[in-house]
Design a protein around this motif. Sequence first.
Motif, mmCIF file in Angstrom:
data_model
loop_
_atom_site.group_PDB
_atom_site.id
_atom_site.type_symbol
_atom_site.label_atom_id
_atom_site.label_comp_id
_atom_site.label_asym_id
_atom_site.label_seq_id
_atom_site.Cartn_x
_atom_site.Cartn_y
_atom_site.Cartn_z
ATOM 1 N N ILE A 188 0.959 -1.169 -0.020
ATOM 2 C CA ILE A 188 0.125 -0.109 0.029
ATOM 3 C C ILE A 188 0.835 1.250 -0.030
ATOM 4 C CG2 ILE A 188 -1.747 1.387 1.374
ATOM 5 C CD1 ILE A 188 -2.757 -1.250 2.595
ATOM 6 N N THR A 189 0.792 1.908 -1.006
ATOM 7 C CA THR A 189 1.532 3.392 -1.109
ATOM 8 C C THR A 189 0.443 4.482 -0.672
ATOM 9 O OG1 THR A 189 2.865 2.291 -2.899
ATOM 10 C CG2 THR A 189 3.093 4.759 -2.775
ATOM 11 N N TYR A 190 0.909 5.418 0.250
ATOM 12 C CA TYR A 190 -0.105 6.451 0.612
ATOM 13 C C TYR A 190 0.226 7.677 -0.013
ATOM 14 C CZ TYR A 190 2.855 7.286 4.769
ATOM 15 O OH TYR A 190 4.027 7.601 5.471
ATOM 16 N N PHE A 191 -0.532 8.433 -0.456
ATOM 17 C CA PHE A 191 -0.500 9.900 -0.731
ATOM 18 C C PHE A 191 -0.844 10.955 0.170
ATOM 19 C CE2 PHE A 191 -0.532 7.112 -4.612
ATOM 20 C CZ PHE A 191 0.256 7.724 -5.478
ATOM 21 N N HIS A 192 -0.013 11.632 0.681
ATOM 22 C CA HIS A 192 -0.398 12.657 1.839
ATOM 23 C C HIS A 192 0.428 13.846 1.627
ATOM 24 C CE1 HIS A 192 -1.795 13.993 5.635
ATOM 25 N NE2 HIS A 192 -1.938 12.751 5.890
ATOM 26 N N CYS A 193 -0.366 14.873 1.198
ATOM 27 C CA CYS A 193 0.250 15.941 0.613
ATOM 28 C C CYS A 193 0.333 17.312 1.999
ATOM 29 C CB CYS A 193 -0.715 16.596 -0.466
ATOM 30 S SG CYS A 193 -2.343 16.793 0.072
ATOM 31 N N GLY A 194 0.228 16.702 2.943
ATOM 32 C CA GLY A 194 0.676 17.670 3.976
ATOM 33 C C GLY A 194 -0.484 17.920 5.210
ATOM 34 N N GLY A 195 -0.091 18.703 6.337
ATOM 35 C CA GLY A 195 -0.987 18.618 7.343
ATOM 36 C C GLY A 195 -0.126 18.416 8.693
ATOM 37 N N PRO A 196 -0.967 18.694 9.929
ATOM 38 C CA PRO A 196 -0.405 18.552 11.131
ATOM 39 C C PRO A 196 0.247 17.055 11.204
ATOM 40 C CG PRO A 196 -2.438 19.636 11.481
ATOM 41 C CD PRO A 196 -2.370 19.023 9.812
ATOM 42 N N ALA A 197 1.242 17.277 12.095
ATOM 43 C CA ALA A 197 1.731 15.605 12.286
ATOM 44 C C ALA A 197 0.896 14.800 12.889
ATOM 45 C CB ALA A 197 3.353 16.008 13.019
ATOM 46 N N LYS A 198 0.041 15.287 13.819
ATOM 47 C CA LYS A 198 -0.582 14.509 14.332
ATOM 48 C C LYS A 198 -1.695 13.729 13.644
ATOM 49 C CE LYS A 198 -3.864 17.627 16.436
ATOM 50 N NZ LYS A 198 -4.839 18.450 17.327
ATOM 51 N N ASP A 199 -2.216 14.479 12.611
ATOM 52 C CA ASP A 199 -3.181 14.006 11.671
ATOM 53 C C ASP A 199 -2.319 13.048 10.818
ATOM 54 O OD1 ASP A 199 -5.148 15.820 12.744
ATOM 55 O OD2 ASP A 199 -4.797 17.345 11.181
ATOM 56 N N ILE A 200 -1.333 13.198 10.320
ATOM 57 C CA ILE A 200 -0.525 12.161 9.414
ATOM 58 C C ILE A 200 -0.454 11.083 10.234
ATOM 59 C CG2 ILE A 200 1.627 11.799 8.214
ATOM 60 C CD1 ILE A 200 1.846 14.813 7.830
ATOM 61 N N ALA A 201 0.147 11.033 11.518
ATOM 62 C CA ALA A 201 0.216 9.961 12.397
ATOM 63 C C ALA A 201 -0.903 9.026 12.609
ATOM 64 C CB ALA A 201 0.848 10.342 13.598
ATOM 65 N N PHE A 202 -2.106 9.712 12.374
ATOM 66 C CA PHE A 202 -3.448 9.104 12.736
ATOM 67 C C PHE A 202 -3.824 8.532 11.284
ATOM 68 C CE2 PHE A 202 -7.982 9.179 11.845
ATOM 69 C CZ PHE A 202 -8.280 8.462 12.993
#
Length: 200
Positions: free
Chosen positions: A88-102
Amino acid sequence: MLNCRRVEQATWFQEKKIPKAWFLPVKLFESIGYRYGYLKAPPKTKKIFAEWEKQIVKGERDPMMKWGEDVESRHWIGMEINLKTRKITYFHCGGPAKDIAFDIAKIQELAELIPALLLEAQSKEFKRENVIPFKVEKAESVCKTKIPSNCGLFVIKMLECTSLGVKNMAYIDDDYALDLRSKLTCEIFDQFMDKDFKEK
């Protein structure tokens, strides 16, 4: 819209040797996400997933694409799920660190649920030791945004580029966001509005 392109331009995808793929309903992933607890404590029936979820895997329910045959490797829902490499390759274009960790934590759960769903869809009895999690990794050269309202737009365009085999995503940028929105609006209109539509 991207699924429609897969059907209407099937020859183009074959000529480009782009793997068979399909964009799945988000409802499927919301639903199977609630079943993560059953991986550690299966119910007495030994069945974890709903019948309609397994029907999607077997191609018996919309989008009527059988995993492993009609769909060889990938599905995109903000993530790229490769059934062949079990990744699974995920695309995350930014945001608060806690949101990315979640988000990553939820993807890790999905990495266990997908192989469990595949096993059960093949009418095999669920056994925890048979569930081999998919590998999870971050996509390379992900486009970043400083504007929260652009996040969804960026993910859509990155998935579109990936599905079409386009590697250069330099134009997915905050400076071009308005142009991207305008173009996407026109594409959606052209794809789904009645061809006989006349402006009043």
